[in-house]
Design a protein around this motif. Structure first.
Motif, PDB file in Angstrom:
ATOM      1  N   HIS A  17       0.858  -1.191   0.000  1.00 17.96           N
ATOM      2  CA  HIS A  17       0.000   0.000   0.000  1.00 17.96           C
ATOM      3  C   HIS A  17       0.889   1.235   0.000  1.00 17.96           C
ATOM      4  O   HIS A  17       1.331   1.717   1.038  1.00 17.96           O
ATOM      5  N   ASN A  18       1.158   1.751  -1.199  1.00 20.01           N
ATOM      6  CA  ASN A  18       1.986   2.941  -1.323  1.00 20.01           C
ATOM      7  C   ASN A  18       1.470   3.792  -2.481  1.00 20.01           C
ATOM      8  O   ASN A  18       0.440   3.489  -3.086  1.00 20.01           O
ATOM      9  N   ASN A  19       2.221   4.858  -2.795  1.00 19.50           N
ATOM     10  CA  ASN A  19       1.788   5.756  -3.856  1.00 19.50           C
ATOM     11  C   ASN A  19       1.699   5.055  -5.204  1.00 19.50           C
ATOM     12  O   ASN A  19       0.803   5.326  -6.010  1.00 19.50           O
ATOM     13  N   SER A  20       2.622   4.143  -5.469  1.00 25.79           N
ATOM     14  CA  SER A  20       2.620   3.414  -6.735  1.00 25.79           C
ATOM     15  C   SER A  20       1.363   2.573  -6.871  1.00 25.79           C
ATOM     16  O   SER A  20       0.773   2.473  -7.948  1.00 25.79           O
ATOM     17  N   THR A  21       0.937   1.971  -5.762  1.00 24.78           N
ATOM     18  CA  THR A  21      -0.282   1.168  -5.759  1.00 24.78           C
ATOM     19  C   THR A  21      -1.497   2.022  -6.078  1.00 24.78           C
ATOM     20  O   THR A  21      -2.342   1.663  -6.912  1.00 24.78           O
ATOM     21  N   LEU A  22      -1.594   3.166  -5.420  1.00 32.50           N
ATOM     22  CA  LEU A  22      -2.732   4.049  -5.624  1.00 32.50           C
ATOM     23  C   LEU A  22      -2.775   4.557  -7.066  1.00 32.50           C
ATOM     24  O   LEU A  22      -3.838   4.599  -7.692  1.00 32.50           O
ATOM     25  N   PHE A  23      -1.619   4.920  -7.589  1.00 32.18           N
ATOM     26  CA  PHE A  23      -1.556   5.391  -8.975  1.00 32.18           C
ATOM     27  C   PHE A  23      -1.998   4.280  -9.929  1.00 32.18           C
ATOM     28  O   PHE A  23      -2.695   4.533 -10.915  1.00 32.18           O
ATOM     29  N   ALA A  24      -1.606   3.057  -9.644  1.00 32.56           N
ATOM     30  CA  ALA A  24      -1.997   1.918 -10.484  1.00 32.56           C
ATOM     31  C   ALA A  24      -3.512   1.733 -10.484  1.00 32.56           C
ATOM     32  O   ALA A  24      -4.110   1.403 -11.514  1.00 32.56           O
ATOM     33  N   ILE A  82      -1.508  -0.643 -20.456  1.00 33.60           N
ATOM     34  CA  ILE A  82      -0.256  -1.398 -20.341  1.00 33.60           C
ATOM     35  C   ILE A  82       0.426  -1.206 -18.988  1.00 33.60           C
ATOM     36  O   ILE A  82       1.451  -1.843 -18.719  1.00 33.60           O
ATOM     37  N   TRP A  83      -0.152  -0.347 -18.130  1.00 34.62           N
ATOM     38  CA  TRP A  83       0.490  -0.067 -16.848  1.00 34.62           C
ATOM     39  C   TRP A  83       0.652  -1.317 -15.966  1.00 34.62           C
ATOM     40  O   TRP A  83       1.705  -1.492 -15.334  1.00 34.62           O
ATOM     41  N   PRO A  84      -0.336  -2.221 -15.870  1.00 34.50           N
ATOM     42  CA  PRO A  84      -0.124  -3.439 -15.075  1.00 34.50           C
ATOM     43  C   PRO A  84       1.069  -4.261 -15.551  1.00 34.50           C
ATOM     44  O   PRO A  84       1.792  -4.849 -14.737  1.00 34.50           O
ATOM     45  N   ALA A  85       1.294  -4.321 -16.870  1.00 36.98           N
ATOM     46  CA  ALA A  85       2.443  -5.059 -17.395  1.00 36.98           C
ATOM     47  C   ALA A  85       3.758  -4.413 -16.947  1.00 36.98           C
ATOM     48  O   ALA A  85       4.737  -5.097 -16.657  1.00 36.98           O
ATOM     49  N   ILE A  86       3.757  -3.088 -16.886  1.00 34.32           N
ATOM     50  CA  ILE A  86       4.955  -2.368 -16.432  1.00 34.32           C
ATOM     51  C   ILE A  86       5.220  -2.654 -14.946  1.00 34.32           C
ATOM     52  O   ILE A  86       6.359  -2.868 -14.530  1.00 34.32           O
TER      53      ILE A  86
END
Length: 362
Positions: A311-318, A354-358
Motif C-alpha cells: 500500500h503505497n503511492n505506486s499502488t494508488l496510482f496503479a 499497459i500499466w499493469p504489465a509495467i
C-alpha cells in the motif's frame, strides 16, 4: 565475484539514452512522412480550424452553422495559425506540416511516458520496458503519422498523467505541478470531451492524497485546479465564448452519443456503428495489439491483487490507471457509445492499459 548491478548506469544516462532512441524513431518517421497520403478526416479537421480562425477574426460566423462545431480546436486552431505564419498555401505543404506536427507530438509523448515510468517504478529497466511496450503497438504507431484527433488526445493524456504523478504521488504535494496538470486537463477536454474522465480521476486523486498525507491545508488545490482547467477550456474553445455552460453541455451530449449512423467492416460484415460494441472493441484489441503485449496485459491485469499488495503511492496510482483503462471501456460499453474505425477513440487508454504489465516487470 561481484554481482551485476542493473542500476549501475547513472540515471541521467538512462534518460539521455531514451531521448536518443525516441529521436531516432522521430527521424525515421520524419524521412518516411513525405511518402504517405492523407486520411479521409484530415480535410474536415482543417476546415474546423479555418472556421474557428474566421470566427475569431470576425471574417464570418459560419462556425455556428457547421455540423462539427462542437469539436474543440486546441490542436486545429494553432495548426491554422502556424499555416498562416509560415505562408503554407499548397495542399501538399499544408498536410505535410500537419503530419510532421502530429508525429512529433507523439514522439514527445513517448519520451514523457518513459519519464513517467522512470519516476513511478523502482528499476530503471522498467522505464525502458514501458517505452518499448508503448511504441510497439503498430495500429497506434501508424495513426501517429496522420491522426490529428486521437493521437493528440493520447499525447495530452500522457502529459496530464505525468503532471498528476509529479503533483500528488511523490513525497509532498507539489503546487507547481498541480497548476501544470490543471492547464493540461483543460487542453485534454478541449481535444476530446472524454477527457472529463481523466479530470474526474485527478480530482479523486487529489482528495485521497490530501487525506492520506494529512496535508489538510492543500484542499484549496481542488477548486483552483477546477478553475484553471475551466478557464483554459473556455479560452481555447471559441464556440463556448458566447454561452459557455450550455454549449459545453451541448457538446458533451452530442459527443457522448455521437450521431454517426454509418457502417464499418467487421468480421466480414458491414456492422452498424454502435452495434455489438463489446465484441467490436475486444476483437479490435485482440487483433491490433501484438500477441506478446496482449498476453502481458491480460496476465498482469489478472495478477493485480498480487502486484498491489504493497500500500503505497505506486499502488494508488496503479488503481487510478485501472480506472482509466477498464473503467472507461466499461462505461463506453454501458452507454453504448459510437465507436468505429477500429478502437481509435480509445487510443488514449493505451498508457493505462499497459500499466499493469509495467508493474509486473518492475
Amino acid at each position: 565475484m561481484s554481482k551485476f548491478n542493473p542500476n549501475i548506469i547513472p540515471p541521467n544516462y538512462h534518460t539521455l539514452g531514451a531521448a536518443c532512441l525516441v529521436f531516432a524513431v522521430w527521424l525515421v518517421g520524419f524521412i518516411a512522412i513525405p511518402a504517405m497520403g492523407i486520411s479521409w478526416d484530415e480535410n474536415v479537421q482543417r476546415q474546423l480550424g479555418l472556421l474557428n480562425y474566421d470566427f475569431i477574426n470576425g471574417i464570418n460566423q459560419d462556425l455556428l452553422l457547421f455540423k462539427d462545431r462542437v469539436y474543440g480546436v486546441a490542436i486545429e486552431l494553432p495548426l491554422i495559425y502556424f499555416e498562416k505564419w509560415f505562408h503554407l498555401e499548397d495542399t501538399r505543404s499544408i498536410f505535410l506540416f500537419r503530419h510532421y506536427f502530429t508525429y512529433s507530438l507523439f514522439c514527445l509523448a513517448a519520451f514523457t511516458f518513459f519519464l513517467l515510468a522512470k519516476t513511478a517504478t523502482q528499476h530503471k529497466s522498467s522505464a525502458w520496458f514501458a517505452l518499448a511496450l508503448f511504441l510497439c503497438c503498430p495500429r497506434i504507431f501508424g495513426h501517429a503519422f496522420f491522426n490529428s484527433k486521437d493521437i493528440p488526445f493520447l499525447c495530452f493524456q500522457i502529459f496530464s498523467l505525468y503532471a498528476l504523478y509529479k503533483a500528488l504521488f511523490l513525497e509532498k504535494i507539489d503546487i507547481k505541478w498541480i497548476l501544470i496538470y490543471a492547464f493540461l486537463i483543460g487542453i485534454l477536454i478541449n481535444i476530446r470531451i472524454l477527457g472529463v474522465a481523466t479530470f474526474a480521476v485527478g480530482i479523486a486523486a487529489m482528495i485521497i492524497q490530501i487525506y492520506l498525507k494529512k496535508d489538510w491545508n492543500k484542499y484549496f488545490i481542488i477548486p483552483v485546479s477546477i478553475g484553471i482547467s475551466g478557464i483554459v477550456l473556455y479560452l481555447t474553445w471559441p464556440y463556448l465564448w458566447a454561452d459557455p455552460l450550455n454549449r459545453f453541455l451541448e457538446s458533451y451530449e452530442i459527443m457522448s452519443q455521437f450521431p454517426w449512423d454509418g457502417t464499418t467492416r467487421f468480421l466480414g460484415e458491414d456492422l452498424q456503428a454502435g452495434k455489438d460494441l463489446s465484441t467490436y472493441i475486444f476483437e479490435w484489441l485482440r487483433i491490433s495489439i501484438p500477441i506478446l503485449s496482449l498476453g502481458m496485459i491480460i496476465l498482469s491485469t489478472l495478477a493485480l491483487p498480487f502486484l498491489l499488495r504493497k500500500h503505497n503511492n505506486s499502488t494508488l496510482f496503479a488503481l487510478f490507471m485501472l480506472a482509466l483503462s477498464w473503467g472507461i471501456i466499461a462505461v463506453v460499453i454501458y452507454k453504448n457509445s459510437v465507436i468505429y474505425d477500429d478502437w481509435r477513440h480509445l487510443y488514449f487508454i493505451w498508457p493505462a492499459l499497459i500499466w499493469p504489465a509495467i508493474l509486473a516487470w518492475d
